[in-house]
Design a protein around this motif. Structure first.
Motif, PDB file in Angstrom:
ATOM      1  N   SER A   1       0.852  -1.194   0.000  1.00 39.34           N
ATOM      2  CA  SER A   1       0.000   0.000   0.000  1.00 39.34           C
ATOM      3  C   SER A   1       0.883   1.239   0.000  1.00 39.34           C
ATOM      4  O   SER A   1       1.869   1.300   0.739  1.00 39.34           O
ATOM      5  CB  SER A   1      -0.910   0.008   1.232  1.00 39.34           C
ATOM      6  OG  SER A   1      -1.794  -1.094   1.220  1.00 39.34           O
ATOM      7  N   PHE A   2       0.522   2.202  -0.827  1.00 42.74           N
ATOM      8  CA  PHE A   2       1.272   3.456  -0.921  1.00 42.74           C
ATOM      9  C   PHE A   2       0.441   4.439  -1.735  1.00 42.74           C
ATOM     10  O   PHE A   2      -0.583   4.072  -2.322  1.00 42.74           O
ATOM     11  CB  PHE A   2       2.646   3.245  -1.571  1.00 42.74           C
ATOM     12  CG  PHE A   2       2.602   2.693  -2.977  1.00 42.74           C
ATOM     13  CD1 PHE A   2       2.557   3.531  -4.086  1.00 42.74           C
ATOM     14  CD2 PHE A   2       2.596   1.317  -3.190  1.00 42.74           C
ATOM     15  CE1 PHE A   2       2.507   3.019  -5.375  1.00 42.74           C
ATOM     16  CE2 PHE A   2       2.555   0.790  -4.479  1.00 42.74           C
ATOM     17  CZ  PHE A   2       2.512   1.646  -5.570  1.00 42.74           C
ATOM     18  N   THR A   3       0.880   5.682  -1.782  1.00 42.49           N
ATOM     19  CA  THR A   3       0.299   6.663  -2.690  1.00 42.49           C
ATOM     20  C   THR A   3       1.375   7.125  -3.651  1.00 42.49           C
ATOM     21  O   THR A   3       2.422   7.628  -3.231  1.00 42.49           O
ATOM     22  CB  THR A   3      -0.296   7.871  -1.925  1.00 42.49           C
ATOM     23  OG1 THR A   3      -1.427   7.429  -1.179  1.00 42.49           O
ATOM     24  CG2 THR A   3      -0.751   8.960  -2.888  1.00 42.49           C
ATOM     25  N   ALA A   4       1.147   6.914  -4.951  1.00 46.20           N
ATOM     26  CA  ALA A   4       2.055   7.410  -5.988  1.00 46.20           C
ATOM     27  C   ALA A   4       1.737   8.878  -6.227  1.00 46.20           C
ATOM     28  O   ALA A   4       0.570   9.276  -6.215  1.00 46.20           O
ATOM     29  CB  ALA A   4       1.884   6.612  -7.270  1.00 46.20           C
TER      30      ALA A   4
ATOM     31  N   ASP B   1       7.396   9.995   4.335  1.00 44.94           N
ATOM     32  CA  ASP B   1       8.467   9.282   3.646  1.00 44.94           C
ATOM     33  C   ASP B   1       8.184   9.256   2.152  1.00 44.94           C
ATOM     34  O   ASP B   1       7.055   8.962   1.739  1.00 44.94           O
ATOM     35  CB  ASP B   1       8.561   7.835   4.144  1.00 44.94           C
ATOM     36  CG  ASP B   1       9.087   7.738   5.566  1.00 44.94           C
ATOM     37  OD1 ASP B   1       9.812   8.655   6.004  1.00 44.94           O
ATOM     38  OD2 ASP B   1       8.774   6.742   6.246  1.00 44.94           O
ATOM     39  N   PHE B   2       9.208   9.570   1.351  1.00 44.09           N
ATOM     40  CA  PHE B   2       9.116   9.502  -0.105  1.00 44.09           C
ATOM     41  C   PHE B   2      10.083   8.436  -0.609  1.00 44.09           C
ATOM     42  O   PHE B   2      11.260   8.445  -0.248  1.00 44.09           O
ATOM     43  CB  PHE B   2       9.472  10.846  -0.745  1.00 44.09           C
ATOM     44  CG  PHE B   2       8.356  11.845  -0.745  1.00 44.09           C
ATOM     45  CD1 PHE B   2       7.652  12.122  -1.906  1.00 44.09           C
ATOM     46  CD2 PHE B   2       8.011  12.523   0.416  1.00 44.09           C
ATOM     47  CE1 PHE B   2       6.629  13.058  -1.921  1.00 44.09           C
ATOM     48  CE2 PHE B   2       6.991  13.458   0.422  1.00 44.09           C
ATOM     49  CZ  PHE B   2       6.289  13.717  -0.751  1.00 44.09           C
TER      50      PHE B   2
ATOM     51  N   ASP C   1      -0.150   6.825   4.248  1.00 43.69           N
ATOM     52  CA  ASP C   1       0.658   6.144   3.233  1.00 43.69           C
ATOM     53  C   ASP C   1       2.041   6.754   3.065  1.00 43.69           C
ATOM     54  O   ASP C   1       2.187   7.978   3.110  1.00 43.69           O
ATOM     55  CB  ASP C   1       0.001   6.248   1.843  1.00 43.69           C
ATOM     56  CG  ASP C   1      -1.247   5.422   1.706  1.00 43.69           C
ATOM     57  OD1 ASP C   1      -1.533   4.608   2.594  1.00 43.69           O
ATOM     58  OD2 ASP C   1      -1.934   5.592   0.683  1.00 43.69           O
ATOM     59  N   PRO C   2       3.034   5.905   2.763  1.00 42.60           N
ATOM     60  CA  PRO C   2       4.278   6.449   2.240  1.00 42.60           C
ATOM     61  C   PRO C   2       4.003   6.943   0.825  1.00 42.60           C
ATOM     62  O   PRO C   2       3.101   6.443   0.144  1.00 42.60           O
ATOM     63  CB  PRO C   2       5.223   5.238   2.233  1.00 42.60           C
ATOM     64  CG  PRO C   2       4.333   4.042   2.202  1.00 42.60           C
ATOM     65  CD  PRO C   2       3.059   4.448   2.886  1.00 42.60           C
ATOM     66  N   MET C   3       4.771   7.923   0.376  1.00 46.88           N
ATOM     67  CA  MET C   3       4.615   8.477  -0.968  1.00 46.88           C
ATOM     68  C   MET C   3       5.681   7.865  -1.875  1.00 46.88           C
ATOM     69  O   MET C   3       6.823   7.683  -1.449  1.00 46.88           O
ATOM     70  CB  MET C   3       4.776   9.993  -0.951  1.00 46.88           C
ATOM     71  CG  MET C   3       3.913  10.727   0.061  1.00 46.88           C
ATOM     72  SD  MET C   3       2.169  10.727  -0.329  1.00 46.88           S
ATOM     73  CE  MET C   3       2.076  12.120  -1.425  1.00 46.88           C
ATOM     74  N   VAL C   4       5.301   7.566  -3.110  1.00 48.54           N
ATOM     75  CA  VAL C   4       6.234   7.036  -4.092  1.00 48.54           C
ATOM     76  C   VAL C   4       6.155   7.905  -5.340  1.00 48.54           C
ATOM     77  O   VAL C   4       5.082   8.073  -5.912  1.00 48.54           O
ATOM     78  CB  VAL C   4       5.915   5.566  -4.461  1.00 48.54           C
ATOM     79  CG1 VAL C   4       6.885   5.067  -5.524  1.00 48.54           C
ATOM     80  CG2 VAL C   4       5.962   4.670  -3.231  1.00 48.54           C
ATOM     81  N   GLY C   5       7.289   8.467  -5.731  1.00 47.10           N
ATOM     82  CA  GLY C   5       7.364   9.228  -6.970  1.00 47.10           C
ATOM     83  C   GLY C   5       8.347   8.552  -7.898  1.00 47.10           C
ATOM     84  O   GLY C   5       9.257   7.860  -7.425  1.00 47.10           O
TER      85      GLY C   5
END
Length: 195
Positions: free
Chosen positions: A5-8, A115-116, A86-90
Motif C-alpha cells: 500500500s502506498f500513494t504514488a 516518507d518519499f 501512506d508512504p509516498m512514491v514518486g
C-alpha cells in the motif's frame, strides 16, 4: 501483491523553482490494487508563479490553466488527506518530496512527517537499465508508455511500475521493496509524556 500500500505522486512545476508547483497527480494503492486516483491544477505560490515556456511545453500546463485553480495551502491539505498515513512514491522520489517541501516552506506551512520512495532507483536496481526514463522502465516491464508527461498519467504509470516489480519479486510491502526512503520531509508529531 497483497499487503503493498502506498500513494504514488507526481508534481508539475511552472518553472525551474521547485516551489512553483502547478499540478499534482495522485494514485492510492491498497493491498496491491489501484483504489483511487486524483489530479488537479494548482496556482503556484506568490513570487514563483511565472511559467517558463520549457515547462509549459513539457507538462502542457499554462498560466491561464491555473487562473482559478486551488492554491498550494488548499492543495497540500487535499494531498495529505488523500494519502493519509501512506508512504509516498514518486518516479523521482527526491524531486517530488522537494517540490512539496519547497512550496510549503514558501508559504510557511508545517508538514507532518512523510516518507518519499523513488521508483526510478527501484527500476534501475531491478531492471538494470542503461537509461533512467520512466518510459524505458515501463517498456522493460511491458507496460504501456506515458504519451504525455502530465501528473495524472505519470502517477498512474509510477504506481503500475512499482506494482509490476513487486509482483515480479513476490514482495508485499514498501519496506521489502526499498531499504529506506529516498527522503523524509516534515516533522514527526511530539509524543505525549505519560503521567
Amino acid at each position: 501483491m497483497p499487503g503493498i500500500s502506498f500513494t504514488a505522486v507526481d508534481f508539475a512545476t511552472a518553472n525551474s523553482d521547485r516551489a512553483s508547483v502547478c499540478g499534482v497527480g495522485l494514485v492510492k494503492v491498497r493491498n496491491g490494487r489501484v483504489e483511487d486516483k486524483a489530479f488537479w491544477l494548482i496556482k503556484p505560490p506568490p513570487g514563483v508563479e511565472h511559467f517558463d515556456p520549457l515547462n509549459t511545453r513539457f507538462r502542457g500546463i499554462t498560466a491561464e490553466d491555473v487562473c482559478s485553480a486551488a492554491d498550494w495551502e488548499m492543495s497540500v491539505e487535499g494531498i495529505l488527506h488523500f494519502a493519509g498515513e501512506d508512504p509516498m512514491v514518486g518516479y523521482t522520489g527526491s524531486y517530488n518530496a522537494n517540490v512539496m517541501l519547497k512550496a510549503s516552506e514558501r508559504l510557511h506551512l508545517d508538514l507532518p512527517a512523510k516518507d518519499f520512495y523513488c521508483a526510478q532507483s527501484l527500476a534501475r536496481d531491478e531492471l538494470g537499465l542503461s537509461k533512467d526514463s520512466m518510459n524505458d522502465a515501463l517498456a522493460a516491464l511491458k507496460l504501456p508508455p506515458v504519451a504525455h508527461p502530465e501528473p495524472g498519467a505519470n502517477s498512474m504509470a509510477c504506481a503500475k511500475l512499482v506494482l509490476a516489480i513487486a509482483r515480479m519479486r513476490r514482495l508485499g510491502s514498501v519496506a521489502e521493496l526499498w531499504n529506506a526512503p529516498a527522503v523524509t520531509i516534515g516533522h514527526k508529531p511530539q509524543g505525549r509524556r505519560r503521567k
